[in-house]
Motif scaffolding. Structure first.
Motif, mmCIF file in Angstrom:
data_model
loop_
_atom_site.group_PDB
_atom_site.id
_atom_site.type_symbol
_atom_site.label_atom_id
_atom_site.label_comp_id
_atom_site.label_asym_id
_atom_site.label_seq_id
_atom_site.Cartn_x
_atom_site.Cartn_y
_atom_site.Cartn_z
ATOM 1 N N ARG A 1 0.222 17.085 68.878
ATOM 2 C CA ARG A 1 0.713 16.006 69.339
ATOM 3 C C ARG A 1 0.896 15.073 68.501
ATOM 4 O O ARG A 1 1.854 14.127 68.284
ATOM 5 C CB ARG A 1 -0.144 15.692 70.547
ATOM 6 C CG ARG A 1 -0.026 16.471 71.831
ATOM 7 C CD ARG A 1 -0.733 15.892 73.074
ATOM 8 N NE ARG A 1 -2.055 16.224 72.859
ATOM 9 C CZ ARG A 1 -3.118 15.326 72.911
ATOM 10 N NH1 ARG A 1 -2.845 13.923 72.901
ATOM 11 N NH2 ARG A 1 -4.394 15.290 72.748
ATOM 12 N N ASP A 2 -0.365 14.780 67.659
ATOM 13 C CA ASP A 2 -0.124 13.588 66.614
ATOM 14 C C ASP A 2 0.486 13.775 65.597
ATOM 15 O O ASP A 2 1.297 13.038 65.008
ATOM 16 C CB ASP A 2 -1.781 13.246 66.275
ATOM 17 C CG ASP A 2 -2.427 12.682 67.210
ATOM 18 O OD1 ASP A 2 -1.622 12.044 68.125
ATOM 19 O OD2 ASP A 2 -3.427 12.164 66.889
ATOM 20 N N TRP A 3 0.897 15.175 65.193
ATOM 21 C CA TRP A 3 1.858 15.633 64.061
ATOM 22 C C TRP A 3 3.291 15.230 64.303
ATOM 23 O O TRP A 3 3.955 14.379 63.667
ATOM 24 C CB TRP A 3 1.890 17.167 63.713
ATOM 25 C CG TRP A 3 2.663 17.493 62.714
ATOM 26 C CD1 TRP A 3 2.535 17.354 61.379
ATOM 27 C CD2 TRP A 3 4.118 17.907 62.758
ATOM 28 N NE1 TRP A 3 3.791 17.663 60.655
ATOM 29 C CE2 TRP A 3 4.708 18.132 61.541
ATOM 30 C CE3 TRP A 3 4.775 18.270 64.049
ATOM 31 C CZ2 TRP A 3 5.938 18.522 61.619
ATOM 32 C CZ3 TRP A 3 6.113 19.016 64.161
ATOM 33 C CH2 TRP A 3 6.680 19.128 62.692
ATOM 34 N N VAL A 4 3.584 15.468 65.732
ATOM 35 C CA VAL A 4 4.898 15.101 66.340
ATOM 36 C C VAL A 4 5.036 13.352 66.289
ATOM 37 O O VAL A 4 6.136 12.946 65.898
ATOM 38 C CB VAL A 4 5.258 15.633 67.649
ATOM 39 C CG1 VAL A 4 6.410 15.225 68.176
ATOM 40 C CG2 VAL A 4 5.229 17.294 67.607
ATOM 41 N N TYR A 5 4.117 12.786 66.782
ATOM 42 C CA TYR A 5 3.942 11.438 66.719
ATOM 43 C C TYR A 5 4.212 10.947 65.294
ATOM 44 O O TYR A 5 4.844 10.101 65.387
ATOM 45 C CB TYR A 5 2.619 10.972 67.145
ATOM 46 C CG TYR A 5 2.516 9.538 67.383
ATOM 47 C CD1 TYR A 5 2.906 8.900 68.627
ATOM 48 C CD2 TYR A 5 2.258 8.658 66.260
ATOM 49 C CE1 TYR A 5 2.790 7.268 68.622
ATOM 50 C CE2 TYR A 5 2.434 7.431 66.351
ATOM 51 C CZ TYR A 5 2.412 6.755 67.453
ATOM 52 O OH TYR A 5 2.580 5.243 67.778
ATOM 53 N N THR A 6 3.410 11.623 64.398
ATOM 54 C CA THR A 6 3.627 10.915 62.862
ATOM 55 C C THR A 6 4.898 11.023 62.417
ATOM 56 O O THR A 6 5.532 10.387 61.750
ATOM 57 C CB THR A 6 2.628 11.554 62.262
ATOM 58 O OG1 THR A 6 1.224 11.344 62.651
ATOM 59 C CG2 THR A 6 2.532 11.226 60.669
ATOM 60 N N VAL A 7 5.583 12.184 62.809
ATOM 61 C CA VAL A 7 6.929 12.309 62.042
ATOM 62 C C VAL A 7 7.891 11.394 62.811
ATOM 63 O O VAL A 7 8.911 10.934 62.131
ATOM 64 C CB VAL A 7 7.370 13.934 62.705
ATOM 65 C CG1 VAL A 7 8.890 14.064 62.295
ATOM 66 C CG2 VAL A 7 6.721 14.980 61.709
ATOM 67 N N ILE A 8 7.792 11.028 64.031
ATOM 68 C CA ILE A 8 8.609 10.035 64.599
ATOM 69 C C ILE A 8 8.338 8.902 64.196
ATOM 70 O O ILE A 8 9.280 7.954 63.482
ATOM 71 C CB ILE A 8 8.479 10.131 66.381
ATOM 72 C CG1 ILE A 8 9.114 11.493 66.770
ATOM 73 C CG2 ILE A 8 9.072 8.798 66.900
ATOM 74 C CD1 ILE A 8 8.891 11.584 68.301
ATOM 75 N N ALA A 9 7.149 8.278 63.721
ATOM 76 C CA ALA A 9 6.547 7.210 63.448
ATOM 77 C C ALA A 9 7.049 7.029 61.978
ATOM 78 O O ALA A 9 7.587 5.850 61.696
ATOM 79 C CB ALA A 9 5.171 6.899 63.407
ATOM 80 N N ARG A 10 6.960 7.811 61.130
ATOM 81 C CA ARG A 10 7.535 7.822 59.696
ATOM 82 C C ARG A 10 9.021 7.591 59.757
ATOM 83 O O ARG A 10 9.548 6.890 58.626
ATOM 84 C CB ARG A 10 6.816 9.113 59.038
ATOM 85 C CG ARG A 10 7.367 9.344 57.578
ATOM 86 C CD ARG A 10 6.841 10.336 56.864
ATOM 87 N NE ARG A 10 5.469 10.494 57.010
ATOM 88 C CZ ARG A 10 4.768 11.676 57.621
ATOM 89 N NH1 ARG A 10 5.537 12.934 57.727
ATOM 90 N NH2 ARG A 10 3.350 11.651 57.625
ATOM 91 N N HIS A 11 9.870 7.934 60.565
ATOM 92 C CA HIS A 11 11.382 7.834 60.358
ATOM 93 C C HIS A 11 11.786 6.805 61.552
ATOM 94 O O HIS A 11 12.986 6.599 61.429
ATOM 95 C CB HIS A 11 11.820 9.227 60.737
ATOM 96 C CG HIS A 11 11.507 10.588 59.695
ATOM 97 N ND1 HIS A 11 11.868 10.244 58.526
ATOM 98 C CD2 HIS A 11 10.546 11.332 59.789
ATOM 99 C CE1 HIS A 11 11.437 11.319 57.579
ATOM 100 N NE2 HIS A 11 10.758 11.976 58.508
#
Length: 134
Positions: free
Chosen positions: A100-110
């Motif tokens: 879940r946090d990996w998906v969150y991080t991808v969105i946050a990064r972009h």
């Protein structure tokens, strides 16, 4: 902070983040959530009080009483307080937190690239001013 309220810290210059705050306000008829930009003095203070880096603006933070939640945990806890069927998203907590946090991080990064960025933090309208901490 009132015991029956929570504080959401968000990136005040991120279009996705400010749209999310507006989405939450519309679905929070009892005013459970109050808001502060991560960049604000109160935002930075709350981050420090909870052991988070005040310069790390890539997370969504929920403060409920003495507890602090970030990333996907914060988003799922927020969903359970929103009117409508949003509490059903809690089922996503069955997905392991690292995923879940990996998906969150991808969105946050972009997020700036995909959704844009404001020059200044969100300024609430007069009727919403009491929902924002200064």
């Amino acid at each position: 902070m009132k015991p029956d309220h929570a504080i959401v810290l968000f990136d005040g210059v991120c279009n996705l983040c400010t749209s999310t705050v507006q989405f939450m306000i519309k679905r929070d008829p009892h005013g459970y959530f109050t808001f502060a930009a991560l960049q604000s003095a109160i935002g930075r203070t709350l981050l420090e009080e909870h052991g988070l880096q005040p310069d790390a603006l890539d997370t969504f933070v929920l403060v409920e009483g003495s507890r602090c939640f970030t990333r996907s945990d914060a988003a799922l806890r927020v969903a359970q307080h929103l009117a409508g069927g949003w509490a059903l998203l809690r089922v996503l907590s069955l997905i392991p937190k690292p995923i879940r946090d990996w998906v969150y991080t991808v969105i946050a990064r972009h997020r700036y690239q995909w959704f844009g960025r404001r020059e200044t933090c969100l300024i609430p309208s007069r009727d919403l001013l009491d929902r924002f901490l200064q």
